[in-house]
Design a protein around this motif. Structure first.
Motif, PDB file in Angstrom:
ATOM      1  N   ARG A 188      19.214 -18.411  14.985  1.00  0.00           N
ATOM      2  CA  ARG A 188      19.724 -19.354  13.994  1.00  0.00           C
ATOM      3  C   ARG A 188      21.124 -19.821  14.389  1.00  0.00           C
ATOM      4  O   ARG A 188      22.011 -19.005  14.632  1.00  0.00           O
ATOM      5  N   PRO A 189      21.350 -21.126  14.461  1.00  0.00           N
ATOM      6  CA  PRO A 189      22.659 -21.641  14.868  1.00  0.00           C
ATOM      7  C   PRO A 189      23.794 -21.086  14.009  1.00  0.00           C
ATOM      8  O   PRO A 189      23.688 -20.999  12.779  1.00  0.00           O
ATOM      9  N   GLY A 190      24.870 -20.667  14.674  1.00  0.00           N
ATOM     10  CA  GLY A 190      26.064 -20.195  13.987  1.00  0.00           C
ATOM     11  C   GLY A 190      25.998 -18.787  13.457  1.00  0.00           C
ATOM     12  O   GLY A 190      26.973 -18.295  12.883  1.00  0.00           O
ATOM     13  N   ASP A 191      24.884 -18.096  13.674  1.00  0.00           N
ATOM     14  CA  ASP A 191      24.688 -16.754  13.111  1.00  0.00           C
ATOM     15  C   ASP A 191      24.867 -15.695  14.196  1.00  0.00           C
ATOM     16  O   ASP A 191      23.939 -15.377  14.932  1.00  0.00           O
ATOM     17  N   VAL A 192      26.063 -15.141  14.302  1.00  0.00           N
ATOM     18  CA  VAL A 192      26.333 -14.168  15.352  1.00  0.00           C
ATOM     19  C   VAL A 192      25.546 -12.882  15.144  1.00  0.00           C
ATOM     20  O   VAL A 192      25.173 -12.207  16.113  1.00  0.00           O
ATOM     21  N   GLU A 193      25.241 -12.543  13.885  1.00  0.00           N
ATOM     22  CA  GLU A 193      24.481 -11.321  13.624  1.00  0.00           C
ATOM     23  C   GLU A 193      23.037 -11.452  14.092  1.00  0.00           C
ATOM     24  O   GLU A 193      22.423 -10.467  14.495  1.00  0.00           O
ATOM     25  N   GLN A 194      22.493 -12.651  14.024  1.00  0.00           N
ATOM     26  CA  GLN A 194      21.145 -12.860  14.560  1.00  0.00           C
ATOM     27  C   GLN A 194      21.187 -13.057  16.071  1.00  0.00           C
ATOM     28  O   GLN A 194      20.229 -12.735  16.773  1.00  0.00           O
ATOM     29  N   PHE A 195      22.320 -13.557  16.556  1.00  0.00           N
ATOM     30  CA  PHE A 195      22.450 -13.773  17.991  1.00  0.00           C
ATOM     31  C   PHE A 195      22.484 -12.464  18.774  1.00  0.00           C
ATOM     32  O   PHE A 195      21.904 -12.366  19.850  1.00  0.00           O
ATOM     33  N   LYS A 196      23.143 -11.449  18.258  1.00  0.00           N
ATOM     34  CA  LYS A 196      23.301 -10.196  19.000  1.00  0.00           C
ATOM     35  C   LYS A 196      21.968  -9.553  19.370  1.00  0.00           C
ATOM     36  O   LYS A 196      21.754  -9.209  20.548  1.00  0.00           O
ATOM     37  N   PRO A 197      21.022  -9.362  18.439  1.00  0.00           N
ATOM     38  CA  PRO A 197      19.739  -8.800  18.853  1.00  0.00           C
ATOM     39  C   PRO A 197      18.956  -9.742  19.760  1.00  0.00           C
ATOM     40  O   PRO A 197      18.179  -9.288  20.611  1.00  0.00           O
ATOM     41  N   ALA A 198      19.152 -11.059  19.598  1.00  0.00           N
ATOM     42  CA  ALA A 198      18.474 -12.009  20.475  1.00  0.00           C
ATOM     43  C   ALA A 198      18.987 -11.863  21.906  1.00  0.00           C
ATOM     44  O   ALA A 198      18.206 -11.884  22.873  1.00  0.00           O
ATOM     45  N   LEU A 199      20.294 -11.700  22.057  1.00  0.00           N
ATOM     46  CA  LEU A 199      20.887 -11.500  23.374  1.00  0.00           C
ATOM     47  C   LEU A 199      20.400 -10.193  23.988  1.00  0.00           C
ATOM     48  O   LEU A 199      20.036 -10.134  25.172  1.00  0.00           O
ATOM     49  N   LEU A 200      20.390  -9.141  23.207  1.00  0.00           N
ATOM     50  CA  LEU A 200      19.929  -7.851  23.709  1.00  0.00           C
ATOM     51  C   LEU A 200      18.468  -7.931  24.140  1.00  0.00           C
ATOM     52  O   LEU A 200      18.087  -7.409  25.194  1.00  0.00           O
TER      53      LEU A 200
END
Length: 214
Positions: A188-200
């Protein structure tokens, strides 16, 4: 803007949601003409041999480092995983320039990841294509905003041609394009909390995602 819409004989735009918006404000026919890539870039991608990772692996962002790209989200999420020892043998490369460049450099130092973040000045489209091809994951992001949902960043097409997994924070048609293959992960754009598991997830499943990218 509406003055011109109402007097145009025909209008073109770069995404289907933008066409829907335009049709609400004008009577002229509207045609979607998607952005693409130049023949020179296609030749580079065709001739460049497959690049195999020789650790550490690289997450690359190539493009404008402005306000709407919010590239700081990449640094914040990456730093969190690094400091929790959840991410190893990875680094970031930021290729390009923009209004937020100096702020991003300062942020990398503040987050204590400056040794893992490499900044490179803007290069030609041909050289950028070579560096995209040589990266392991490509990062693309636009801020969460209804206007951004109506367009598709032209960089997306360059990224797709590079045949590398894409970690994308896009909405609208850009999100649909990314999700059309098994090589990419969308958050989700702008959502660092959703970005972290996506990156992992992207780093752990890199071989699987990369195999699906060509």
């Amino acid at each position: 803007e509406k003055f011109l819409y109402k007097r145009a004989s025909h209008i073109t735009c770069v995404a289907a949601p933008m066409k829907d918006y335009l049709k609400r404000h004008c009577q002229a026919p509207v045609t979607v003409v998607y952005n693409g890539v130049s023949s020179e870039i296609i030749e580079i991608e065709t001739e460049t041999p497959e690049v195999q990772p020789a650790g550490p692996q690289t997450i690359l962002y190539a493009g404008n480092m402005g306000h709407v790209q919010q590239t700081d989200l990449l640094l914040k999420g990456f730093a969190h995983l690094v400091h929790e020892s959840a991410l190893s043998d990875w680094k970031i490369k930021l290729l390009g320039a923009g209004a937020q460049l100096e702020n991003l450099k300062s942020l990398s130092r503040k987050l204590n990841i400056s040794e893992l973040v490499h900044f490179s000045e803007a290069v030609s489209r041909q050289e950028a294509a070579r560096q995209m091809r040589g990266a392991d994951i490509l990062f693309l992001h636009l801020m969460g905003d209804s206007t951004m949902e109506q367009t598709i960043p032209s960089k997306l097409f360059d990224y797709l041609l590079a045949a590398r997994p894409i970690l994308g924070g896009l909405a609208g048609e850009g999100q649909m394009i990314l999700e059309s293959t098994a090589a990419n992960i969308v958050f989700r754009p702008g959502d660092v909390e959703q970005f972290k598991p996506a990156l992992l997830d992207a780093t752990r499943r890199w071989a699987e995602l990369n195999a699906a990218a060509p």
